[in-house]
Design an enzyme around this catalytic site. Structure first.
Site, mmCIF file in Angstrom:
data_model
loop_
_atom_site.group_PDB
_atom_site.id
_atom_site.type_symbol
_atom_site.label_atom_id
_atom_site.label_comp_id
_atom_site.label_asym_id
_atom_site.label_seq_id
_atom_site.Cartn_x
_atom_site.Cartn_y
_atom_site.Cartn_z
ATOM 1 N N GLU A 94 0.855 -1.216 0.045
ATOM 2 C CA GLU A 94 0.109 0.061 0.088
ATOM 3 C C GLU A 94 0.795 1.330 -0.275
ATOM 4 O O GLU A 94 0.822 2.057 0.760
ATOM 5 C CB GLU A 94 -1.081 -0.028 1.275
ATOM 6 C CG GLU A 94 -1.853 -1.056 1.227
ATOM 7 C CD GLU A 94 -2.996 -1.070 2.303
ATOM 8 O OE1 GLU A 94 -2.881 -0.188 2.973
ATOM 9 O OE2 GLU A 94 -3.812 -2.013 2.097
ATOM 10 N N GLU A 139 -5.165 -8.970 0.739
ATOM 11 C CA GLU A 139 -5.514 -8.742 1.951
ATOM 12 C C GLU A 139 -7.251 -8.529 1.910
ATOM 13 O O GLU A 139 -7.480 -7.714 0.763
ATOM 14 C CB GLU A 139 -5.076 -7.347 2.602
ATOM 15 C CG GLU A 139 -3.763 -7.344 3.244
ATOM 16 C CD GLU A 139 -3.415 -6.193 3.704
ATOM 17 O OE1 GLU A 139 -4.239 -5.323 4.510
ATOM 18 O OE2 GLU A 139 -2.094 -5.921 4.052
HETATM 19 C C1 BGP Z 1 -4.230 -2.408 5.391
HETATM 20 C C2 BGP Z 1 -2.783 -2.651 6.017
HETATM 21 C C3 BGP Z 1 -2.625 -3.406 7.333
HETATM 22 C C4 BGP Z 1 -3.698 -3.595 7.927
HETATM 23 C C5 BGP Z 1 -5.303 -3.465 7.460
HETATM 24 C C6 BGP Z 1 -6.131 -3.426 8.419
HETATM 25 O O1 BGP Z 1 -4.254 -1.102 4.973
HETATM 26 O O2 BGP Z 1 -1.974 -3.228 5.060
HETATM 27 O O3 BGP Z 1 -1.435 -3.376 7.677
HETATM 28 O O4 BGP Z 1 -3.519 -2.767 9.223
HETATM 29 O O5 BGP Z 1 -5.265 -2.428 6.536
HETATM 30 O O6 BGP Z 1 -6.348 -1.720 8.722
HETATM 31 P P1 BGP Z 1 -6.362 -1.584 10.121
HETATM 32 O O7 BGP Z 1 -5.174 -2.225 10.884
HETATM 33 O O8 BGP Z 1 -6.006 0.004 10.136
HETATM 34 O O9 BGP Z 1 -7.621 -1.569 10.934
#
Ligand code: BGP
Length: 468
Positions: free
Chosen positions: A166, A369
């Protein structure tokens, strides 16, 4: 309920990152990264004052966690090497850091799991940030040096490499929207960072290709980039101005990276708007076209959580004087994950698949993801067994996998799925507020792991490839 089947060679796994799981923030020669520095300087910025220090204690639980992954029927997982652990301040390998990753990869092989290795997950080493971070071209070169050292060190072990996770997030969160340390509100800086990360990516891919040609990397290896491609939508009956908002929103967050990784170029219309219309000064150098041309990859990962819905902004600039390209558009039919404030829209993954099929037909991709983070999950425990009853997680993943299956049936080149956060982990400034895992981590009991209700469902899907 209709059943959908995913291809038998479709892979199933999980995603995590070094800084969110490993812990051991200052052991084994690891240097400080920006998360450690922010935790040290202002712990109150983190939910419940839980900083970057322990992750989910993966360094002490990794064998158990790998066994859990395997037991749930998964065949692969992604994590990240921490730059601040692998490389010392002189740009050389830190032997203790290297030993940890060798051991992790060895244990993964022994468990029968393929490891996908990402090289950067928002974790800039602090000494490099002090020298300008991504605003400084030398840091891009330092990153390419780090990447090359990692390719050489692990080139015979690792098959799947990724330069960034990202890459849009740091320009936005750190430099433009003031959310993460150093909390700037400066669009000019954000553009410099976005441009330089693109250069860093391209430099690293070029180093990879050289080492590959020299036989230092295994023959079946591939390199890619992982992005949070949130399909951009606007109103059903858009005005010219809404469409313009859509162009820049999609251009900065999606097309920027897609064009870089498939064509080795940045989107000309976006650059024109930035430079000619807004007077942004990009840190361009002569021959950068040739550098960026090296950024073409073998495949990509798509992190998908939520769509991006925009409309024309009501003013041209925000209170800090930054240009406003778009405003959020609240779709009347939207369904929300209130814990995270993100819309749930499973069809978005299908739309991304169709966009790739139509605009980048050669590109192979996977869902790198996808997941749902829920606050206070402990309230949903079965009173007898104390198991988290997370039916909403089953619904979320089932709905998304259903649209993945439909996209494949309609010609999308999607080859696998990694769930985000199979085992609850540390979520940046949100720390352990929202839980993502199929497996609970009990912070009060030495980070003990306990499968949630959804784990049984996941195992069945991962083993049969039937989404029901
Ligand atoms: C994505 C990232 C992850 C993870 C996920 C969930 O953007 O790559 O690292 O954190 O989001 O988001 P969050 O943890 O902010 O709820």
């Amino acid at each position: 309920m209709a059943q959908y089947e995913l291809p038998q060679n479709f892979f199933f796994g999980a995603a995590m990152s070094g800084p969110q799981t490993e812990g051991g923030w200052n052991t084994g020669g690891k240097l400080e990264n920006l998360w450690d520095t922010w935790s040290n300087e202002d712990i109150s910025s983190f939910y419940n004052r839980v900083g970057s220090y322990v992750g989910n204690d993966f360094m002490h639980h990794y064998k158990e966690d790998l066994a859990l992954l395997k037991d749930l029927g998964l065949d692969s997982y992604r994590t990240s090497i921490q730059w601040s652990r692998l490389i010392d301040q002189d740009g050389n390998i830190n032997p203790e850091g290297a030993a940890w990753y060798h051991e992790l990869f060895r244990a993964s092989r022994e468990a029968g799991l393929e490891v996908f290795v990402n090289l950067y997950h928002f974790d800039m080493p602090t000494y490099l940030f002090r020298r300008g971070g991504w605003q400084n071209r030398e840091v891009c070169e330092a990153y390419a040096n780090y990447a090359a050292k990692a390719f050489e060190e692990f080139g015979q072990e690792i098959r799947y490499w990724f330069t960034f996770n990202e890459p849009i997030v740091e320009p936005e969160q750190r430099y433009w929207h003031g959310v993460w340390y150093p909390r700037h509100h400066n669009f000019q800086e954000a553009c410099e960072v976005q441009y330089n990360i693109s250069i860093a990516h391209a430099l690293a891919v070029s180093r990879y290709r050289e080492l590959y040609r020299a036989g230092k990397i295994r023959e079946d290896a591939r390199i890619g980039m992982i992005c949070n491609f949130s399909p951009s939508y606007t109103k059903d009956d858009p005005s010219e101005a809404d469409l313009e908002a859509l162009r820049m929103n999609d251009g900065l967050t999606n097309r920027w990276w897609l064009d870089l990784v498939t064509r080795g170029k940045l989107p000309a219309d976006v650059i024109k708007t930035l430079v000619d219309d807004l007077g942004i000064v990009l840190p361009q150098r002569p021959y950068d076209e040739a550098v960026l041309a090296g950024g073409v990859v073998d495949w990509i990962g798509c992190n998908y959580y939520q769509p991006s819905r925009v409309q024309a902004p009501s003013k041209t600039h925000d209170e800090w004087g930054n240009p406003l390209f778009a405003e959020p558009y609240i779709w009347p039919e939207r369904v929300m994950n209130e814990s995270r404030g993100w819309e749930i829209y499973p069809k978005g993954i299908y739309d991304f698949g169709m966009k790739c099929k139509n605009e980048y037909p050669e590109l192979e991709w996977f869902v790198s993801e996808n997941g749902i983070g829920i606050e206070r999950e402990y309230l949903n425990k079965d009173p007898e067994t104390q198991q988290v009853m997370d039916d909403y997680r089953i619904d979320f993943v089932r709905d998304h996998l259903t649209w993945v299956a439909r996209a494949i049936a309609d010609g999308a080149r999607c080859v696998g799925y990694h769930y985000w956060g199979l085992i609850d982990n540390w979520s940046w400034a949100n720390a352990f507020k929202n839980r993502y895992g199929f497996v609970e981590v009990d912070l009060m009991e030495n980070y003990e792991r306990r499968p949630k209700k959804s784990a049984t469902w996941l195992k069945q899907v991962a083993e049969t490839h039937v989404v029901a």
